[in-house]
Motif scaffolding. Structure first.
Motif, mmCIF file in Angstrom:
data_model
loop_
_atom_site.group_PDB
_atom_site.id
_atom_site.type_symbol
_atom_site.label_atom_id
_atom_site.label_comp_id
_atom_site.label_asym_id
_atom_site.label_seq_id
_atom_site.Cartn_x
_atom_site.Cartn_y
_atom_site.Cartn_z
ATOM 1 N N PHE A 148 74.693 12.712 -71.178
ATOM 2 C CA PHE A 148 75.118 14.090 -71.608
ATOM 3 C C PHE A 148 76.736 14.314 -72.297
ATOM 4 N N LEU A 149 76.848 15.820 -72.648
ATOM 5 C CA LEU A 149 77.587 15.557 -73.219
ATOM 6 C C LEU A 149 79.149 15.332 -72.350
ATOM 7 N N ASN A 150 80.017 14.640 -72.694
ATOM 8 C CA ASN A 150 81.208 14.331 -71.467
ATOM 9 C C ASN A 150 82.330 15.621 -73.371
ATOM 10 N N LYS A 151 83.823 15.260 -72.054
ATOM 11 C CA LYS A 151 85.363 15.819 -72.986
ATOM 12 C C LYS A 151 85.619 14.894 -74.152
ATOM 13 N N ALA A 152 85.350 13.778 -73.656
ATOM 14 C CA ALA A 152 85.229 13.312 -75.203
ATOM 15 C C ALA A 152 84.256 13.237 -76.148
ATOM 16 N N THR A 153 82.857 13.360 -75.697
ATOM 17 C CA THR A 153 81.731 13.167 -77.202
ATOM 18 C C THR A 153 81.636 14.359 -77.714
ATOM 19 N N ALA A 154 82.138 15.386 -76.711
ATOM 20 C CA ALA A 154 82.099 17.251 -77.335
ATOM 21 C C ALA A 154 82.413 17.412 -78.391
ATOM 22 N N THR A 155 83.646 16.522 -78.609
ATOM 23 C CA THR A 155 84.477 16.839 -79.727
ATOM 24 C C THR A 155 84.294 15.493 -81.297
ATOM 25 N N GLN A 156 83.076 15.329 -80.671
ATOM 26 C CA GLN A 156 82.396 14.391 -82.341
ATOM 27 C C GLN A 156 81.466 14.596 -82.641
ATOM 28 N N PRO A 157 80.733 14.082 -83.384
ATOM 29 C CA PRO A 157 79.689 13.987 -83.933
ATOM 30 C C PRO A 157 78.275 13.272 -82.906
ATOM 31 N N THR A 158 78.391 14.200 -81.863
ATOM 32 C CA THR A 158 76.948 13.794 -80.964
ATOM 33 C C THR A 158 76.953 14.560 -80.595
ATOM 34 N N ALA A 159 75.041 14.413 -79.964
ATOM 35 C CA ALA A 159 73.889 15.152 -79.792
ATOM 36 C C ALA A 159 73.552 14.761 -78.861
ATOM 37 N N VAL A 160 73.039 15.520 -77.976
ATOM 38 C CA VAL A 160 71.871 15.381 -76.682
ATOM 39 C C VAL A 160 70.812 16.090 -77.334
ATOM 40 N N LEU A 161 69.608 15.490 -77.355
ATOM 41 C CA LEU A 161 67.939 16.135 -77.347
ATOM 42 C C LEU A 161 67.416 16.572 -76.214
ATOM 43 N N GLY A 162 66.586 17.957 -76.056
ATOM 44 C CA GLY A 162 65.946 18.767 -75.872
ATOM 45 C C GLY A 162 64.998 17.848 -75.275
ATOM 46 N N HIS A 163 64.089 17.972 -74.471
ATOM 47 C CA HIS A 163 62.784 16.905 -74.148
ATOM 48 C C HIS A 163 61.934 17.313 -75.433
ATOM 49 N N ASP A 164 61.392 18.129 -75.849
ATOM 50 C CA ASP A 164 60.364 18.412 -77.100
ATOM 51 C C ASP A 164 61.415 18.421 -78.205
ATOM 52 N N ALA A 165 62.469 17.994 -78.554
ATOM 53 C CA ALA A 165 63.135 18.153 -79.079
ATOM 54 C C ALA A 165 63.361 16.488 -80.270
ATOM 55 N N ALA A 166 63.102 15.929 -79.184
ATOM 56 C CA ALA A 166 63.405 14.180 -78.951
ATOM 57 C C ALA A 166 61.516 13.814 -79.242
ATOM 58 N N ARG A 167 61.048 14.508 -78.513
ATOM 59 C CA ARG A 167 59.972 14.123 -79.482
ATOM 60 C C ARG A 167 59.379 14.240 -80.987
ATOM 61 N N ARG A 168 59.931 15.728 -81.217
ATOM 62 C CA ARG A 168 59.438 16.042 -82.922
ATOM 63 C C ARG A 168 60.376 15.305 -83.695
ATOM 64 N N LEU A 169 61.800 14.785 -83.043
ATOM 65 C CA LEU A 169 61.975 13.578 -83.836
ATOM 66 C C LEU A 169 62.207 12.512 -83.895
ATOM 67 N N GLY A 170 60.604 12.030 -83.268
ATOM 68 C CA GLY A 170 60.490 10.980 -82.867
ATOM 69 C C GLY A 170 61.506 9.780 -82.318
ATOM 70 N N PHE A 171 62.155 10.146 -81.043
ATOM 71 C CA PHE A 171 63.185 9.608 -80.683
ATOM 72 C C PHE A 171 62.378 9.616 -78.420
#
Length: 399
Positions: A148-171
């Protein structure tokens, strides 16, 4: 001197053996009659067993998720416009004594796609939300892939996918360097969340850090949902002050809800449906009883010679009545036993597939067998009385 002997009562073992002879000599007909009883009893046992197992599974799920989470979302003003939650509201909520955790999400207007080549209209119903860093622990979900996001990645162009979002995006898994096209720029995918049963809106969301949302998507920093975990014993007290705490100037423009109420309502709805299925099982059992009665009436008509011969050899009316009555009860009892076995088997198989604890209420199997025996007794009473009233000479003459 002539000695007259009075026929005594038949022992239960003799009665059962005599009754079984009639069933064994007409196996197909007896089997079909017992099948109706078995279907009715199996339906009742399965409905009660699956209902209890489902309830146990749902209660276990509620216990796991907890009933102490409240959500705060914006209300609307008199013109129907959404009223933003104050940016300071999470900090104010955290000062409430029984509150244990406060996490937020802030909805953005950005769209997300697997690549820039995907037509804009194919948004898959996904939303992009800024998220605080301890959101998974608060909504009781986990990370199935990556982190999941941490203090470092929260400032960068980094994303975490929800369960259904991952499936719809093909991950389905996370590989180094995987990206998504989010807000007209590339964001790296850091992880995939498990299903969030208490916060289904997160399942269809792509989460990024607040700093990144403000930097890359010009998010204003206002939360749109506040997730609050509090002392379980103080949930109602926290609920009563939450709106005034979030927006002291206009508490009526704040909506507070308890997501676990939906699970409790679901349990109540399932209980209501059980009555319908039990009614259908009772109808099947009644039809099975009619089948047993029909079988016994035909059996009496076909076995008049046997009745006449037994009466001529000294059998009393009670012996004949007991023979056919016990035959009907035995027939229904066998159907009930088969029905209980099938109902229990169906409950065990389905509960195992769904991952529920197998729960078989005693009233399910005991009631199933008892109902079958009662139906058999009622269905066999009239044919037994009719057989007992048959005169030996009449029975032998008309056979």
């Amino acid at each position: 001197m002539t000695t007259t002997t009075t026929p005594g009562r038949m022992a239960p073992a003799d009665l059962a053996r005599t009754a079984s002879v009639g069933l064994r000599t007409r196996r197909l007909r007896a089997g079909l009659s017992a099948l109706g009883i078995a279907i009715g009893v199996a339906s009742i046992v399965a409905v009660l067993g699956l209902s209890a197992s489902s309830q146990a599974g749902l209660l276990a799920e509620i216990d796991r998720l907890g009933t102490n989470m409240l959500t705060v979302s914006p209300g609307v003003d008199i013109e129907g416009n959404e009223v933003k939650l104050p940016m300071a509201s999470p900090g104010m909520v955290a000062r409430i004594g029984p509150v244990q955790r406060v996490q937020t999400t802030g909805k953005t207007d950005a769209k997300v796609y697997r690549s820039p080549l995907v037509p804009e209209i194919n948004s898959n119903g996904l939303t992009v939300q800024a998220s605080s860093l301890d959101l998974p622990e608060t909504v009781r979900t986990g990370v199935t892939e990556g982190v999941f996001l941490n203090k470092a990645t929260a400032t960068q162009p980094t994303a975490v996918l929800g369960h259904d979002a991952a499936r719809r995006l093909g991950f389905d898994r996370i590989r180094p360097g995987q990206r998504i096209w989010l807000g007209e720029q590339w964001f790296y995918v850091a992880g995939i969340l498990a299903k969030a049963d208490l916060a289904p809106e997160i399942d269809a969301s792509v989460l990024i850090g607040y700093p990144a949302a403000q930097k890359y998507l010009r998010h204003d920093g206002h939360p749109t949902t506040i997730y609050v975990r509090s002392d379980t014993e103080q949930v109602n007290a926290v609920h009563s002050v939450l709106a005034r705490t979030v927006n002291p100037m206009s508490p009526g423009d704040v909506t507070v809800s308890n997501p676990s109420d939906a699970l409790v309502a679901r349990a109540a709805a399932e209980s209501a449906l059980n009555g319908l299925f039990l009614g259908l099982g009772a109808v099947a059992l009644l039809v099975g009883g009619v089948g047993v009665a029909n079988t016994m009436i035909i059996s009496v008509l076909e076995r008049r010679s046997e009745i006449g011969l037994r009466r001529a050899l000294g059998a009393t009316r009670g012996h004949i009545r007991g023979q056919f009555f016990s035959e009907a009860v035995l027939l229904a009892g066998i159907g009930g036993a088969v029905g209980v076995f099938c109902g229990v088997l169906a409950t065990v198989v389905y509960a195992s597939i769904k991952g529920w604890a197998v729960v078989l209420p005693p009233e399910a199997w005991a009631g199933g067998v008892g109902a079958a025996v009662a139906i058999g007794a009622i269905a066999g009473l009239l044919p037994a009385i009719r057989a007992a009233r048959m005169q030996p000479t009449e029975a032998l003459r008309t056979s």
